[in-house]
Design an enzyme around this catalytic site. Structure first.
Site, short mmCIF file in Angstrom:
data_model
loop_
_atom_site.label_atom_id
_atom_site.label_comp_id
_atom_site.label_asym_id
_atom_site.label_seq_id
_atom_site.Cartn_x
_atom_site.Cartn_y
_atom_site.Cartn_z
N LYS A 68 6.99 -11.79 -29.24
CA LYS A 68 7.27 -13.11 -29.83
C LYS A 68 8.74 -13.22 -30.19
O LYS A 68 9.34 -12.26 -30.69
CB LYS A 68 6.41 -13.30 -31.08
N SER A 81 1.47 -20.09 -34.18
CA SER A 81 2.73 -20.25 -33.49
C SER A 81 2.96 -19.24 -32.36
O SER A 81 3.78 -19.48 -31.47
CB SER A 81 3.87 -20.14 -34.50
N SER A 132 -0.93 -17.45 -37.27
CA SER A 132 -0.22 -17.53 -35.98
C SER A 132 -0.54 -16.44 -34.97
O SER A 132 -0.16 -16.56 -33.81
CB SER A 132 1.28 -17.56 -36.22
#
Ligand code: GLN
Length: 485
Positions: free
Chosen positions: A79, A154, A178
């Site tokens: 990420k 996210s 997330s």
């Protein structure tokens, strides 16, 4: 089965025995990325040349009869909130457009020490603010099960990439859901550890009292392998604890006999899509057949979780994002004529709408006169939430509830309605407030869209989650069903 569809353990064994080469595996992933990423938009930056170089080294080692570390020669994606030395890391924000970190986050160092190969950086909502990746300043990622839908967020790029076999596994962050929410929407296993279990050093801060880092994987075993590696005390993060990290993969054959699982009545009521509820009920029956006992419990403050989260999280966001002012960090406006304008114009240009919304909310609730009414109150309720979880988790071993109220929604469906968007996190944010561990495990499909169930344990009770998740996955294998892209 294609090489890039294998799990960590499968790859590891095949590499070690010489059945496959790391170079072939890395190339299979790169091909897959080249073929699918125009549609999925999972990657913001790639590091293919380095990955290939590393793979060749691993293959040389195998030829010489060397013993491989568990992640050696296996490609992953990270990420974009987690710093990777030498690979552009933007937090999916224009504010950090060309930022190339000079050091690795602790979790990255730990992966690399175990031989991991990083293929690149995964798209996410900018700064982690969101549940769909639509808040990325570089455009949304797409759900591999239905390209018109969001992958969740996210960490949506990480989940979509893992689910579509661009990588073998990925790392995400979870401040309010997330890791779990995109794992649920893409059909992956997503594991959010206890706050303080995995070091945050080198991960761009969102809400520092809530942030956690964890694996998004193709199966429970892979998540256990990754957590084994990234968990544990770090002198650079004073919120990590000097608690021994158990070997989570040992929970594999424990079964669920003797486990009592709580079903919070507040989580199965209004707002939960009936089809998702039915899948939860089937999962409960499966676990019951395996020997688990169920009991209704009450998390009476669950309903307040979202309201408190959207006070505490923006407060921390407004403080953490204060450093991006064009002088200390981040984009600097070319239009500025004086110091004040450098601050204001750089921030106006560098931050997207959602980051600005959260900075404003946070600044407001922390300001003199409002602090007691909002921030302090929310912190008091947070204590009640934490105690609520502690009490229930002293009566049962685990809590089971949905990860999301419904499967992935369409891109654009919620963008003009932040409140509806925030409601998507109803089942996840409270867990971060309590600091307890939770995982999302694939438990079926609604209209060909994956759905995850959430297993929650007390602080540092990760082993029990793995225990139940291993047992459940072994008789179902929902995670083995692949999206057609
Ligand atoms: N979707 C939640 C939010 O928008 C959670 C984000 C996260 O966990 N990083 O804040």
């Amino acid at each position: 089965m294609e090489l890039n569809q294998l799990t960590i353990r499968e790859v590891h064994e095949k590499l070690q025995s010489g059945e496959i080469s790391s170079l072939d595996l890395v190339n299979a992933c790169i091909e897959r990325i080249k073929k699918t990423d125009k549609k999925l938009h999972c990657f913001l930056a790639t590091d293919f040349d380095n990955a290939i170089k590393q793979a060749k080294e691993v293959d040389k080692k195998i030829k010489k009869g060397g013993k491989l570390k568990i992640l050696e020669g296996i490609p992953c994606g990270i990420k974009d909130l987690i710093l990777t030395k030498g690979i552009t890391t933007t937090a999916s924000s224009k504010m950090l457009e060309n930022y190339v970190p000079l050091f690795d986050a602790t979790v990255i160092k730990r992966l690399k020490d175990n031989g991991a190969i990083i293929l690149g950086k995964h798209n996410c909502d900018a700064w982690g603010h969101g549940g769909s990746t639509e808040n990325s300043d570089y455009g949304p990622s797409h759900n591999p099960w239905d390209l018109e839908r969001v992958p969740g967020g996210s960490s949506g790029g990480s989940a979509a990439s893992t689910a579509s076999d661009q990588v073998i596994y990925s790392l995400g962050t979870d401040t309010g859901g997330s890791i779990r929410c995109p794992a649920s929407h893409c059909g992956c296993v997503g594991f959010k550890p206890t706050y303080g279990r995995v070091p945050r050093f080198g991960t761009i801060a969102m809400g520092s009292s809530l942030d956690t880092i964890g694996p998004i994987a193709k199966c429970v075993d892979d998540a256990a392998i990754i957590l084994n590696i990234i968990a544990g005390l770090d002198p650079k993060d004073s919120t990590t604890l000097p608690k021994e990290v158990p070997d989570y993969t040992k929970m594999k054959d424990k079964g669920v006999k003797g486990l009592t699982i709580g079903l919070p009545k507040e989580a199965f009521g209004k707002g939960l899509q009936p089809e998702v509820k039915s899948l939860m009920q089937i999962a409960i029956r499966d676990l019951e057949k395996l020997g688990a006992k169920f009991k209704e419990v009450s998390l009476k403050y669950l309903d307040y979780g979202l309201a408190c989260y959207y006070i505490i999280m923006p407060s921390e966001v407004s403080s953490n994002l204060g450093r991006y002012d064009g002088i200390r960090y981040g984009h600097q406006s070319k239009e500025a004529d004086n110091l004040f304008e450098i601050y204001t114009k750089s921030r106006a240009e560098g931050f997207g709408a959602e980051a600005k919304r959260r900075i404003m909310i946070g600044t407001y609730v922390l300001s003199a006169g409002y602090y007691d009414a909002y921030y302090k109150k929310a912190m008091q309720v947070r204590t009640l939430i934490k105690e609520d979880f502690e009490k229930v988790l002293s009566e049962v071993d685990l809590i089971l509830m949905p990860t999301s109220p419904r499967p992935a929604f369409k891109i654009g469906e919620n963008v003009n309605d932040p409140l509806t968007m925030y409601l998507e996190d109803i089942y996840t944010v409270t867990i971060n407030m309590a600091g307890v561990p939770a995982a999302s495990i694939p438990c079926g499909f609604v209209n060909n869209l994956p759905v995850g169930m959430q297993l929650i344990a007390k602080q540092f009770g990760e082993e029990k989650i793995f225990q139940a998740a291993y047992a459940y996955e072994a008789i179902n294998g929902w995670n083995r069903i692949k999206p057609k892209i």
